[in-house]
Design an enzyme around this catalytic site. Structure first.
Site, PDB file in Angstrom:
ATOM      1  N   HIS A  55      39.601  56.071  45.605  1.00  0.00           N
ATOM      2  CA  HIS A  55      40.347  56.587  46.771  1.00  0.00           C
ATOM      3  C   HIS A  55      41.257  57.737  46.337  1.00  0.00           C
ATOM      4  CE1 HIS A  55      39.954  52.345  48.660  1.00  0.00           C
ATOM      5  NE2 HIS A  55      39.166  53.157  49.334  1.00  0.00           N
ATOM      6  N   LYS A  79      40.730  40.275  59.175  1.00  0.00           N
ATOM      7  CA  LYS A  79      41.655  39.293  59.740  1.00  0.00           C
ATOM      8  C   LYS A  79      42.778  38.972  58.760  1.00  0.00           C
ATOM      9  CE  LYS A  79      38.996  37.190  63.340  1.00  0.00           C
ATOM     10  NZ  LYS A  79      37.800  36.394  63.445  1.00  0.00           N
ATOM     11  N   ARG A 128      29.814  57.359  47.639  1.00  0.00           N
ATOM     12  CA  ARG A 128      29.669  57.098  46.203  1.00  0.00           C
ATOM     13  C   ARG A 128      28.213  57.090  45.784  1.00  0.00           C
ATOM     14  NH1 ARG A 128      33.097  51.788  47.066  1.00  0.00           N
ATOM     15  NH2 ARG A 128      31.679  51.937  48.827  1.00  0.00           N
ATOM     16  N   SER A 166      37.044  48.569  46.897  1.00  0.00           N
ATOM     17  CA  SER A 166      38.154  47.632  47.093  1.00  0.00           C
ATOM     18  C   SER A 166      37.643  46.200  47.091  1.00  0.00           C
ATOM     19  CB  SER A 166      38.857  47.910  48.417  1.00  0.00           C
ATOM     20  OG  SER A 166      39.424  49.185  48.408  1.00  0.00           O
TER      21      SER A 166
END
Ligand code: PNS
Length: 225
Positions: A55, A79, A128, A166
């Site tokens: 990032h 969530k 990527r 991530s």
């Protein structure tokens, strides 16, 4: 034999090398390829849960070519994100403090509407590997349908981050695995704080394995003597 003359308008420019054509485009439009980008305000949206080196690499690349880059963190992207919105804002602000044309914000709802509200005319996304392409293409086309004036620009992070996501960082960290080099130090530290029991357990297991294998080595050496 038919003596057909190809009309001027149908002739292919095969004799002109590509580099010359690009050069002429630049001269014709007075810096067409560089000029407008320097006036573009772009939005780099994402979940950033947590921000990775990939990032950061993309933010730095984007900051070089856009006049202004807003990093938009999606509120409630999952969530139960690992990092709260406040934590992600804090981390990204610290990581980009050296980039004067980068701003970190949070958004909710439709990304295209948020882009419009901050006057961004471009959306920056990273690709990527080929596996990212299908999802990104679908999202870019849906966003174009929602807001035709908003252009999506794809950039590639450095190849050393091509496998970093991530999701995988979270997966490795949740088992107490090493994430050094995959995320900035400040993020690594936060992961260690958040997942302290997992890291403690993993470190103890590693130490126990090391002790047992060094014990076996000693026994082997004794036998040989
Ligand atoms: O980092 P991510 O999770 O890949 O980012 C995805 C993100 C936040 C860019 C995307 O989910 C998004 O834009 N969400 C906002 C809601 C929206 O506009 N959805 C339509 C996208 S086609």
């Amino acid at each position: 034999m038919l003596n057909r003359t190809v009309p001027q308008s149908c002739r292919l420019p095969i004799a002109i090398p590509a580099s010359a054509r690009i050069e002429s485009l630049i001269t014709q439009h007075g810096g067409f390829l560089r000029g407008p980008l320097s006036k573009v305000s772009a939005l780099y949206p994402g979940s950033f849960d947590p921000p990775t080196n990939g990032h950061l690499d993309l933010i730095e690349r984007g900051a070089k070519i856009f006049e202004e880059l807003v990093v938009g963190i999606l509120r409630n992207s999952e969530k139960s994100p690992m990092f709260s919105l406040a934590e992600r804002l804090e981390m990204l602000k610290a990581l980009t403090a050296h980039l004067k044309n980068v701003r970190i914000e949070a958004f909710h709802g439709l990304m295209v509407e948020y882009a419009k509200s901050i006057n961004a005319t471009c959306v920056l996304r990273g690709i990527r590997a080929v596996s990212d392409y299908e999802y990104e293409l679908q999202m870019a086309l849906m966003n174009r349908k929602l807001e035709p004036t908003l252009e999506t620009v794809f950039m590639m992070p450095a190849d050393k981050y091509s496998y970093v996501s991530s999701r995988l960082v979270r997966e490795v960290a949740q088992i107490g695995g090493p994430v050094k080099g995959l995320v900035p130090e400040v993020v690594e530290q936060k992961l260690r704080e958040k997942l302290e029991p997992a890291y403690k357990f993993h470190d103890e297991m590693q130490a126990a394995t090391a002790r047992s294998s060094s014990g076996k080595e000693k026994k082997k050496r004794k036998k040989k003597v």
